[in-house]
Design an enzyme around this catalytic site. Structure first.
Site, mmCIF file in Angstrom:
data_model
loop_
_atom_site.group_PDB
_atom_site.id
_atom_site.type_symbol
_atom_site.label_atom_id
_atom_site.label_comp_id
_atom_site.label_asym_id
_atom_site.label_seq_id
_atom_site.Cartn_x
_atom_site.Cartn_y
_atom_site.Cartn_z
ATOM 1 N N HIS A 39 0.761 -1.075 0.034
ATOM 2 C CA HIS A 39 -0.148 0.126 0.023
ATOM 3 C C HIS A 39 0.806 1.604 -0.045
ATOM 4 O O HIS A 39 1.911 1.321 0.932
ATOM 5 C CB HIS A 39 -0.993 0.206 1.130
ATOM 6 C CG HIS A 39 -2.346 0.985 0.879
ATOM 7 N ND1 HIS A 39 -2.088 2.470 1.036
ATOM 8 C CD2 HIS A 39 -3.559 0.790 0.964
ATOM 9 C CE1 HIS A 39 -3.186 2.928 0.869
ATOM 10 N NE2 HIS A 39 -4.002 1.859 0.777
ATOM 11 N N ASP B 193 -7.261 -5.452 1.724
ATOM 12 C CA ASP B 193 -7.709 -6.157 0.636
ATOM 13 C C ASP B 193 -7.550 -7.878 0.971
ATOM 14 O O ASP B 193 -8.553 -8.541 0.988
ATOM 15 C CB ASP B 193 -7.305 -5.640 -0.682
ATOM 16 C CG ASP B 193 -7.669 -4.519 -0.946
ATOM 17 O OD1 ASP B 193 -8.788 -4.052 -0.593
ATOM 18 O OD2 ASP B 193 -6.792 -3.701 -1.414
#
Length: 371
Positions: free
Chosen positions: A273, A314
């Protein structure tokens, strides 16, 4: 390993004074760390300094600034809802990871929005019961879930007080994933029962809270642009759902599932990320208590060993789904239901500012098609 630099070098690269450097740190634009050799000395993230220097250079050229400002650029809106700073996520100044230890999604929504009567979540809504009564069942995955949630949110209903309206919207989005009216039951317990996974109730609760907001994500920006026109909260949430369904946002969850079913060393979606160079803190907060499938635990170790990348939220959501045998696509529903709390907070905050979000475009000549 994060590269660090001294205050002297950081100030020199940016062409600013020490006082300005400290101001950038306080605004969250540059991360600072105690020196391992002298705790009294501060060191600064070289990555942040370099990125800020590049941005300053671009903003000295207006055309370049206009072309790049919305591409993971400097903050473009002010908010008091959520902050990402030094690898941590905060909801209204509270550490979101700690909050997820005990809070429900309803409590998190009340925190993010502020000023609401919590009694709205303590009684069932006849409006929700009437709208949800005709559902054929739960919907999962980006397309089916969003389609069902939009249909529920588009149903005509009477005007409600703000707290009741928020509770209604959150329950309608929940019903899209459960196929039933949540009533006054806590949302995580309702989902666990609807998905026939009572052992997953606490993991679902934590997942919802960790998904609730993430600063100015693409879907939150879509919500704020829509809310700035003065439209209803329902329409603003619909805009968020539409943005979330895209493959580069919430649709990433489906790519993670495909990868986990057949891992390939060359591709590991959902394992980094850009806002968390040292790893997304939401993922371990969820993963550390899951009864992971042996194959998923192996994949986690293999990806980190091969690339150094750690899982994002996720990946953690899909692993939760697989760990408890939830319906395929339930992880997207969890993400969307949780994020609805944040969207409502952004919509309400934006409407309170009474300003229209209307950026200008930079016109460029289209290339001619080759003959």
């Amino acid at each position: 390993m994060l590269d660090l630099t001294s205050a002297e070098e950081a100030s020199g690269r940016l062409g600013i004074s020490r006082a300005s450097l400290y101001a950038y740190v306080s605004r969250g634009l540059i991360r600072s760390f105690a020196s391992p050799h002298d705790p009294r000395q501060k060191l600064y993230s070289l990555e942040d300094v370099t990125a800020l220097a590049e941005r300053k250079a671009r903003f000295r050229r207006p055309a370049a600034a206009a072309a790049t400002a919305l591409d993971w650029g400097l903050p473009v809106l002010e908010t008091s809802i959520t902050q990402i700073k030094d690898g941590h996520l905060y909801y209204r100044e509270l550490d979101a990871i700690r909050l997820a230890e005990t809070a429900t999604l309803e409590e998190t929504a009340l925190l993010l929005i502020g000023g609401l009567d919590r009694a709205a979540f303590q009684a069932p809504s006849p409006l929700v019961r009437n709208v949800v009564g005709t559902l054929p069942g739960p919907a999962f995955g980006p397309y089916d879930f969003v389609t069902q949630a939009v249909r529920l949110l588009s149903a005509p209903v009477p005007m409600e007080a703000r707290a009741a309206e928020v509770a209604t919207i959150l329950r309608l989005v929940t019903a899209a994933g459960s196929g039933a009216d949540p009533g006054a039951e806590p949302i995580h317990q309702h989902l666990a029962a609807a998905w026939r996974a009572p052992r997953a109730a606490d993991a679902i609760r934590r997942a919802l809270v960790l998904s609730a907001d993430h600063e100015l994500s693409a879907s939150a920006f879509a919500v704020r642009v829509t809310a700035s026109t003065g439209t209803s909260l329902r329409n603003a949430v619909i805009a968020g759902l539409a943005a979330l369904s895209g493959p580069h946002h919430g649709g990433m969850i489906e790519r993670v599932r495909t990868f986990l079913e057949a891992p390939r060393a060359a591709e590991a979606p959902g394992f980094r990320h850009r806002l968390y160079p040292d790893g997304d803190p939401r993922a371990p907060a969820l993963l550390e208590r899951l009864p992971l499938l042996a194959s998923d635990a192996t994949t986690l170790q293999a990806v980190e060993s091969a690339t150094g990348d750690r899982p994002s939220l996720d990946a953690a959501l899909v692993m939760l789904e697989r760990a408890y045998g939830l319906p395929a696509g339930a992880s997207f529903a969890l993400f969307a239901i949780g994020r609805t709390a944040g969207w409502l907070a952004h919509a309400i905050e934006q409407r309170s500012q009474a300003t229209l979000i209307r950026p200008r475009a930079r016109y460029v000549l289209a290339e001619e098609n080759p003959s």
